[in-house]
Design a protein around this motif. Sequence first.
Motif, PDB file in Angstrom:
ATOM      1  N   SER A  73      34.568  46.006  53.818  1.00 45.60           N
ATOM      2  CA  SER A  73      35.310  47.179  54.330  1.00 45.60           C
ATOM      3  C   SER A  73      36.557  46.960  53.323  1.00 45.60           C
ATOM      4  N   ASP A  74      37.216  45.656  53.548  1.00 47.37           N
ATOM      5  CA  ASP A  74      38.487  45.736  52.425  1.00 47.37           C
ATOM      6  C   ASP A  74      38.229  45.775  51.131  1.00 47.37           C
ATOM      7  N   ASN A  75      36.899  45.040  50.408  1.00 47.99           N
ATOM      8  CA  ASN A  75      36.417  44.814  48.980  1.00 47.99           C
ATOM      9  C   ASN A  75      36.242  46.650  48.727  1.00 47.99           C
ATOM     10  N   LEU A  76      35.323  47.364  49.538  1.00 45.28           N
ATOM     11  CA  LEU A  76      35.153  48.777  49.131  1.00 45.28           C
ATOM     12  C   LEU A  76      36.259  49.577  48.988  1.00 45.28           C
ATOM     13  N   ALA A  77      37.224  49.412  49.829  1.00 45.40           N
ATOM     14  CA  ALA A  77      38.666  50.071  49.895  1.00 45.40           C
ATOM     15  C   ALA A  77      39.392  49.847  48.866  1.00 45.40           C
ATOM     16  N   LEU A  78      39.684  48.475  48.486  1.00 43.22           N
ATOM     17  CA  LEU A  78      40.476  48.115  47.417  1.00 43.22           C
ATOM     18  C   LEU A  78      39.970  48.254  45.890  1.00 43.22           C
ATOM     19  N   ILE A  79      38.573  47.754  45.788  1.00 45.17           N
ATOM     20  CA  ILE A  79      38.088  47.853  44.505  1.00 45.17           C
ATOM     21  C   ILE A  79      37.724  49.317  44.154  1.00 45.17           C
ATOM     22  N   GLY A  80      37.148  49.967  45.103  1.00 47.75           N
ATOM     23  CA  GLY A  80      36.463  51.148  45.088  1.00 47.75           C
ATOM     24  C   GLY A  80      37.714  52.305  44.585  1.00 47.75           C
ATOM     25  N   CYS A  81      38.857  52.239  45.364  1.00 52.15           N
ATOM     26  CA  CYS A  81      39.910  53.203  45.143  1.00 52.15           C
ATOM     27  C   CYS A  81      40.546  52.762  43.829  1.00 52.15           C
ATOM     28  N   ALA A  82      40.745  51.441  43.447  1.00 50.74           N
ATOM     29  CA  ALA A  82      41.527  51.042  42.114  1.00 50.74           C
ATOM     30  C   ALA A  82      40.780  51.561  41.058  1.00 50.74           C
ATOM     31  N   PHE A  83      39.397  51.390  40.989  1.00 56.68           N
ATOM     32  CA  PHE A  83      38.800  51.921  39.907  1.00 56.68           C
ATOM     33  C   PHE A  83      38.804  53.510  39.781  1.00 56.68           C
ATOM     34  N   ALA A  84      38.682  54.131  41.095  1.00 57.89           N
ATOM     35  CA  ALA A  84      38.501  55.507  41.051  1.00 57.89           C
ATOM     36  C   ALA A  84      39.978  56.296  40.627  1.00 57.89           C
ATOM     37  N   ASN A  85      41.200  55.654  40.786  1.00 57.33           N
ATOM     38  CA  ASN A  85      42.422  56.056  40.573  1.00 57.33           C
ATOM     39  C   ASN A  85      43.064  55.634  39.566  1.00 57.33           C
ATOM     40  N   GLN A  86      42.432  54.729  38.717  1.00 59.24           N
ATOM     41  CA  GLN A  86      43.144  54.087  37.642  1.00 59.24           C
ATOM     42  C   GLN A  86      43.847  54.886  36.729  1.00 59.24           C
ATOM     43  N   ARG A  87      43.382  56.015  36.584  1.00 58.35           N
ATOM     44  CA  ARG A  87      44.214  56.884  35.437  1.00 58.35           C
ATOM     45  C   ARG A  87      45.419  57.429  35.975  1.00 58.35           C
ATOM     46  N   ALA A  88      45.570  57.156  37.270  1.00 57.04           N
ATOM     47  CA  ALA A  88      47.060  57.538  37.831  1.00 57.04           C
ATOM     48  C   ALA A  88      47.826  56.462  37.772  1.00 57.04           C
ATOM     49  N   GLY A  89      47.396  55.199  37.437  1.00 56.99           N
ATOM     50  CA  GLY A  89      48.212  53.846  37.313  1.00 56.99           C
ATOM     51  C   GLY A  89      47.638  52.799  37.827  1.00 56.99           C
ATOM     52  N   LYS A  90      47.982  51.650  37.431  1.00 55.31           N
ATOM     53  CA  LYS A  90      47.075  50.431  37.666  1.00 55.31           C
ATOM     54  C   LYS A  90      47.819  49.355  38.422  1.00 55.31           C
ATOM     55  N   HIS A  91      48.811  49.777  39.375  1.00 54.62           N
ATOM     56  CA  HIS A  91      49.783  49.018  40.025  1.00 54.62           C
ATOM     57  C   HIS A  91      49.410  48.888  41.541  1.00 54.62           C
TER      58      HIS A  91
END
Length: 384
Positions: A73-91
């Motif tokens: 659950s943690d991995n899916l939330a963090l990695i899934g959202c990081a890559f899906a939203n990286q155009r808005a930022g990478k911090h």
Amino acid sequence: MEVYLDNSATTRCYHKAAQKMCRLMTEDYGNPSSLHCKGVEAERAIREAKKILAGNLKVQEKELYFTSGGTESDNLALIGCAFANQRAGKHLITTSIEHPAVLQAMKYLSEQGFRITYLPVDSYGVVRLADLEEALCPDTILVSVMYVNNEVGSLQPIAEIGRLLKNREKPILFHVDAVQAFGKYVIHPKKLHVDLLSVSSHKIHGPKGMGLLYVGEGVKIRPLLYGGGQQKDLRPGTENVPGIAGFGEAVREIYTNLEEKRERLYRIKEQFVKGVSELEGTVLNGKAGEEGAPHIVSVSFEGVRSEVLLHALEEREIYVSSGSACASNHPSVSGTLKAMGIKEKLLDSTLRFSFSEFTTEDEISYCLGALGELLPMLRRFRRH
């Protein structure tokens, strides 16, 4: 007398949950994707569990995804959202005391070009809102903070963080690892302004290998797995029907008379804290009383190695932990205790005692008595 005080590692499964799982493994064992009656029965079990969870969390059923546990659950939330939203930022922002499932996922993301900020904590293991506010920047896309720390039981200001992020001009996703908090507190993600919430079944007297991720409607997230399209393609694979059903039954049972159960846990905790504080050379880590979680107490024992004391207690059928069960490859090193500024000499002298609704006052008394006998003896034989 057997005394199990390692409930933050895992809990004994409720009898009703185990019974339901047995039936679904031996009678209603169909694949929920099958169109015949066996499949329909399995699908019905999933829907029933999802209804229980959605009602408990006050969310929509379509916002819930079953996983293999808190780590996934943690991995899916963090990695899934990081890559899906990286155009808005990478911090990304998290804390220095998170579970390895979060810290290792963040380490992976840093290797993929994301910038990670690790917030410090105070001497009680609590994040300061001012530090979070200072860390936020236009490039921030996600903040991840655990609800209850798994080693010392510190409670984080989740509601305050949620309000802070909600009031930002640019949307910032808020993920909460609630593995140690679910089943101890009433948690409504929408009220807390939480976008993603991780939960684990085996911490609340449900089966192992079962978890949940709440993903708020409209949150952009990518899958980590690809397959047959189950769970709207976000978490494909044949559903663990017995595990899901057992999870749902555990949620139903643990949240029945929750307030009474929590008050009783605090009384057990108070009995233990009072007794252990009277022993020579003991240091409590984190906040006592209701300022901390009801089921976790971290204690450092001066002059005694944690592993030695753990096994000495084990010989008396008392089972405790030297820290996070998921950090067992490095049992003597606690990033949480280091972050809290615990003295170096105490880092390898700390045990975690964690209780459940099945823990009795007699068990606590037996444990305190054993500690009172063992500590002087072990200190006499310590290495100089």
